[in-house]
Each structure stands twice: as C-alpha cells, then as structure tokens.
Design an enzyme around this catalytic site. Structure first.
Site, PDB file in Angstrom:
ATOM      1  N   GLU A  11       0.848  -1.195   0.000  1.00 28.70           N
ATOM      2  CA  GLU A  11       0.000   0.000   0.000  1.00 28.70           C
ATOM      3  C   GLU A  11       0.877   1.236   0.000  1.00 28.70           C
ATOM      4  O   GLU A  11       1.872   1.325   0.720  1.00 28.70           O
ATOM      5  CB  GLU A  11      -0.920   0.002   1.218  1.00 28.70           C
ATOM      6  CG  GLU A  11      -1.922   1.155   1.216  1.00 28.70           C
ATOM      7  CD  GLU A  11      -2.963   1.016   2.305  1.00 28.70           C
ATOM      8  OE1 GLU A  11      -3.947   1.781   2.286  1.00 28.70           O
ATOM      9  OE2 GLU A  11      -2.784   0.139   3.173  1.00 28.70           O
ATOM     10  N   ARG A  23      -2.878   0.666  -4.072  1.00 24.85           N
ATOM     11  CA  ARG A  23      -2.978  -0.533  -3.244  1.00 24.85           C
ATOM     12  C   ARG A  23      -2.804  -1.768  -4.118  1.00 24.85           C
ATOM     13  O   ARG A  23      -3.256  -1.800  -5.264  1.00 24.85           O
ATOM     14  CB  ARG A  23      -4.327  -0.610  -2.532  1.00 24.85           C
ATOM     15  CG  ARG A  23      -4.553   0.458  -1.464  1.00 24.85           C
ATOM     16  CD  ARG A  23      -5.714   0.083  -0.552  1.00 24.85           C
ATOM     17  NE  ARG A  23      -6.019   1.162   0.375  1.00 24.85           N
ATOM     18  CZ  ARG A  23      -7.136   1.887   0.364  1.00 24.85           C
ATOM     19  NH1 ARG A  23      -8.043   1.622  -0.552  1.00 24.85           N
ATOM     20  NH2 ARG A  23      -7.334   2.841   1.232  1.00 24.85           N
ATOM     21  N   VAL A  24      -2.164  -2.776  -3.555  1.00 22.96           N
ATOM     22  CA  VAL A  24      -2.012  -4.064  -4.216  1.00 22.96           C
ATOM     23  C   VAL A  24      -2.610  -5.122  -3.299  1.00 22.96           C
ATOM     24  O   VAL A  24      -2.215  -5.245  -2.139  1.00 22.96           O
ATOM     25  CB  VAL A  24      -0.532  -4.377  -4.500  1.00 22.96           C
ATOM     26  CG1 VAL A  24      -0.405  -5.725  -5.197  1.00 22.96           C
ATOM     27  CG2 VAL A  24       0.090  -3.278  -5.351  1.00 22.96           C
ATOM     28  N   ASP A  55      11.847   1.013 -17.631  1.00 27.64           N
ATOM     29  CA  ASP A  55      11.923   1.086 -16.167  1.00 27.64           C
ATOM     30  C   ASP A  55      12.334  -0.273 -15.594  1.00 27.64           C
ATOM     31  O   ASP A  55      11.711  -0.787 -14.671  1.00 27.64           O
ATOM     32  CB  ASP A  55      10.573   1.529 -15.588  1.00 27.64           C
ATOM     33  CG  ASP A  55      10.693   2.068 -14.167  1.00 27.64           C
ATOM     34  OD1 ASP A  55      11.819   2.053 -13.630  1.00 27.64           O
ATOM     35  OD2 ASP A  55       9.677   2.486 -13.598  1.00 27.64           O
TER      36      ASP A  55
END
Length: 549
Positions: free
Chosen positions: A275, A280-281, A407
């Site tokens: 988070e 949020r995951v 990235d």
C-alpha cells in the site's frame, strides 16, 4: 444522480450526423491530439455518453462540434440541467451560475462543421462539485433522438486562472503543458481509454472472430506501426505525435482494454499485499465463466487518487498486454466500472514476491509495512547471475516484440521460491517505491538513478537504454537492493554521469561481474553490449561458477 436512460435511437435521425469533441478540445482537456466522437456517421458511442466527465475548476467552458451530413440542416433543441444537491447537501445554485450556450436553444444543425460552447460559471462562494447534464434533441419531423452529455463541474471558492482556450492550442506542447492539462482535466488519457474501450466491445467480438488466427500469435500491437525493426513503443508517457498517429495509438490502447475487460463480481479481494499513498495491491481470487478460481494480484488506487493517477495505472498496467513468455508477467484482466476505481488483475502464486522486497528481506529490511517471515537464505554469486539471466531472457523477449520497458529495476520484477525472476510492468511503482523516483522540475517522477544518460538528459529511449538499466538491476542484485548513487543528489546525477563517474563495485562482487555492469554504463549507446552478447557472457560465467560448486 440516477443513470440517464436513452430514448429510442432511430437510424433515420442520426444516420447522417456527427457530434464530437475536436482535437483542439481533446488537447485542452486531455493533453492528447485526437478527436473524441459521440456520434460518427450515425454510429453512437453509448459509453462516451454514459461517462461522467470531470470538469476542473480551471475550465469554465465546454466546446462541442457537430455537423449534419444530409443536404439540409437538422432541427435541434438544447437545454442543460443541474443536479439539485450533491452528496454533502450543497445546492447546485449556490455553486454554479445558470449555464449558458453561445447558440440559441432551438435551431438547426448546420451542414458544415460548427463548434458551439457551453459556459459553466462558478459562483466562487462554495467549493463543491455539481452534476451537469447537457441534452441535445435532434429530429427529422417523424422521429427524434435525445443525447445526454454528462459532466461533473468542480468549483472552488477562489477563482483560478483560465485554461488554454480552444483557439490558442499549441502544436508543440511542453512537459509542463502536458502536466497542466492532465492534472487540470482530471481525466488524462483515461477518458479516451475508458470511453472508447467499452464502445469497442461489440466490434472487438467481431474482430476476434475475424482475426482468430492472428490472436493465436498474441501480438502485442496488432497495427502495422510497430512492426518495423526500428519501431519500439511504450504507453507510459504521452508524446507529441501527429493527430493520426496519436489517434491510432489511443485506439490501440482502447481496444486492448476492451478485450481485457472482466466483471468486477468475479474478483474477490482477500488481503493487502502493498500500500502506498494512493495505490494498493491486493491478493485475491478470480473466478472465470466456468467458476474456476485462480490466485490473482490486484492493483488499484485508493478513493482519493486523482484521475491522472488512475490514467497512469491503466496505461502502464496495459504496457505488457498480449505478451506471453515465462519471464514476463503480463496483465490478466482489467475491471472498469462507473464511479469505481479500476482493477488490474495479474496471475499470481503464493510463492511469488516482489524482487526488491525479497532482496531487502535477504538483509533483514522490510518495506511497505508488509509482514515478513524468516529471512531468505543468503544469495551466492551463482544465484545472482542466474537471476540476472532470467531478467535478461525476459528483456530479450520484450525487445523481440519491439517493446521498450524503460523502467527495468528490481521493484518491477518478481521472484519465486526457486529464485526464478519475471519482468513486470511499472504500474503503481512511483507510489509504492517513492524513494526510487524523483522530479527534476519537469512535473514528472522518473527513475532518475536507473536511466541512461541520454534518456535522462534528452528523453532518448532505445534498447541500449534498457541495457543500462539492466546493469543497475544487476548491481541491485549484488548489493541486495541498496539505493544506487545514494550519496548523489538527483539533480546532480546527469553531471555526475557526464563526468564519467559510475556506481562503485559492490563488496564480494567478482571483477568479471562488475565488468559486465561497467560495460552496460558506457557513455555512448553504441558502445554498450547487446542483450545477446550479455546473455552469452553471463551464461559462460555461470557455467564457470558451477564448476566450483
């Protein structure tokens, strides 16, 4: 406000009518050079009409373009309706003065393209949001059709400077312009993606049937613009493109989201894995149409996230869509429902972990407040080289599909219990790993200390720039996720690199392995090794290491 219902749409009425936002208006609102059609040659984009477009405080007027494609003008009537009160009980009349049009409320749709305006003047006495519905009725005498354009006007107590006018839209936007347009409109590229994504659903079904053979190939970009060997793409950042190219790019993203769309009711969230401030995951499960459940990882945003952040989540989360490789973690599905935050679903396994979190755990450090079990066993040089080879395999596959990652870093990889590494996208990375991203006054958080010199100073990305970042990833593996250039200010990194300084050789790092990193950080992109060259060297070095075990 309850969902507005559409009256019966008769082809006789709209078969020869266009209603759309011009490319200038889309640029003003979204920072993109593309037209957004509500009605194109009689085909109605219902999802565009149903989408509630936020109108920020910096914009006080809306522009629509229309045209009758018949030989005679079509009669119309226009009116606007405000929501009575918002969720806080604030009356609309206290927030917004009565909206006005610059054309009459009754008349005829011209046979030539014409742009008309709706003024939304705030009272500047109350800070609140007001729901606005602009209704257009077009008739042919025997039949009529009503279209409802829904907006949510944001008003503040103090007046802000007005946004760029339609008649003064720049053709060469700067990064500051892009940020202002994106943040001000609170829609960014999300509007284009969401609006036309659902509109593509019906068409996508036909396309899938017609292109079933092509789908078996799982091409990342079905259009021909990305098939040449010199054509690499990433949907992480908007760029200044010709109108046709930008529209094609947006249409591809829309179609990808349409094909990925899943029902929210099939997703079950169980626990928070990570988070950040707005992201949020979650760990959860997804049930397919046959009621078979599978473990998934769900990326989403919090309630207070801006639409620009939502837009970045969708664009970056769909970056690897359609790619299938054992060393690449691609998005499984997207759930977009009105008035709720989007969900990005990824296939997941309980034994998988974020690579940066794993490396930190190897030296007893936790990140993001997540609970950690017993520290993993120490990593040997052999482990490090094998993990680097896994990431290298994934990157070789991406480049074979003409995709630049831009990235590459430990934070954007995952690792399983057997130390097998997969490359993932960078969705939410800026929020979940804020110490890895910096803004150099250009209104954009970038992974400054992972970027090649030409990418940092000139925004030039190439396969060689990904090779540079891969060298930094190898350094992360060797140091167990220490921060690169920890002693260097982000504003000084470019000068530091230009003067020839590089990351120091980690302790216990063999000279042969550090030589690989140093080659990746060559000043000129042409002097850096190619991915196949790196693969050959690392495989040979790994073979030598195993001989002593």
């Amino acid at each position: 406000m309850k969902c507005l219902m559409f009256v019966l749409l008769l082809p006789a009425c709209l078969a020869h009518l266009n209603v759309y936002l011009s490319s200038a208006e889309v640029w003003r609102l979204l920072g993109l050079t593309a037209e957004l059609f509500y009605v194109r040659d009689g085909q109605i984009n219902f999802y565009a009409l149903n989408f509630v477009v936020p109108v920020p405080a910096t914009i006080g007027e809306l522009h629509f373009t229309w045209q009758s494609l018949t030989r005679k003008p079509l009669p119309y009537t226009l009116h606007v309706k405000l929501g009575e009160t918002n969720e806080n009980g604030v009356r609309a009349v206290d927030v917004l003065h009565p909206p006005t049009f610059n054309i009459s409320s009754e008349g005829y749709v011209p046979t030539e393209p014409q742009t008309w305006r709706v003024d939304l003047p705030c009272t500047h006495t109350v800070a609140a949001e007001v729901e606005v519905t602009i209704s257009l009725n077009v008739s042919t005498g025997s039949s009529s059709t009503t279209l409802h354009f829904k907006r949510k006007k944001i008003c503040l107590k103090e007046a802000l400077r007005t946004a760029v006018r339609v008649d003064s839209v720049p053709h060469a936007p700067t990064s500051a312009d892009i940020f202002y347009a994106g943040a001000g409109c609170a829609g960014g590229a999300l509007l284009i993606a969401v609006v036309a994504a659902a509109a593509c659903r019906a068409r996508a079904r036909k396309l899938r049937r017609a292109r079933s053979d092509e789908q078996d190939a799982h091409a990342f970009l079905p259009d021909s613009s990305c098939k040449s060997a010199a054509s690499y793409t990433s949907y992480r950042r908007p760029t200044s493109l010709p109108a046709a190219a930008a529209e094609e790019k947006a249409r591809d993203l829309q179609q990808r989201i349409a094909e990925l769309t899943i029902q929210r009711c099939r997703v079950r969230l169980r626990s928070v894995a990570m988070e950040g401030t707005f992201g949020r995951v979650y760990r959860g499960t997804y049930a397919d149409e046959d009621a078979r459940e599978q473990e998934v990882l769900v990326k989403t945003v919090a309630e207070h996230a801006s639409q620009v952040q939502v837009s970045l989540l969708l664009q970056e989360g769909c970056m690897l869509y359609g790619l299938h490789h054992e060393r690449v973690l691609s998005v499984l599905g997207v759930s977009i429902e009105d008035q709720t935050a989007p969900f990005l679903l990824y296939p997941w396994n309980s034994n998988w972990r974020n690579l940066k979190q794993f490396l930190l755990a190897c030296r007893g450090v936790t990140l993001g407040g997540t609970a950690q079990g017993a520290p993993p066993p120490p990593l040997t040089t052999q482990h490090v080289v094998r993990m680097a080879l896994h990431a290298l395999d994934g990157l070789i596959y991406l480049h074979s599909q003409h995709v630049l990652h831009k990235d590459i870093a430990a934070r954007n990889c995952i690792v399983d219990e057997n130390l097998r590494v997969m490359i993932a996208d960078n969705a939410l990375s800026r929020d979940l790993f804020p110490a890895d991203y910096h803004c150099l006054g250009d209104n954009e958080n970038r992974p400054i200390k992972w970027l090649a010199l030409e990418a940092l100073t000139k925004r030039q990305f190439s396969p060689a720039a990904d090779v540079w970042a891969l060298g930094v990833l190898l350094w992360e593996l060797t140091t167990l996720a220490h921060q690169p250039y920890a002693e260097v200010d982000p504003f000084e990194v470019a000068a530091y690199l230009r003067d020839g300084y590089r990351l120091q050789q980690p302790a216990n790092c063999p000279d042969e392995l550090f030589a690989v990193m140093a080659y990746c950080w060559a000043m000129s992109p042409d002097d850096r090794p190619t991915l196949p060259q790196l693969q050959i060297f690392l495989r040979d070095f790994h073979t030598q290491l195993t001989r002593f075990v």
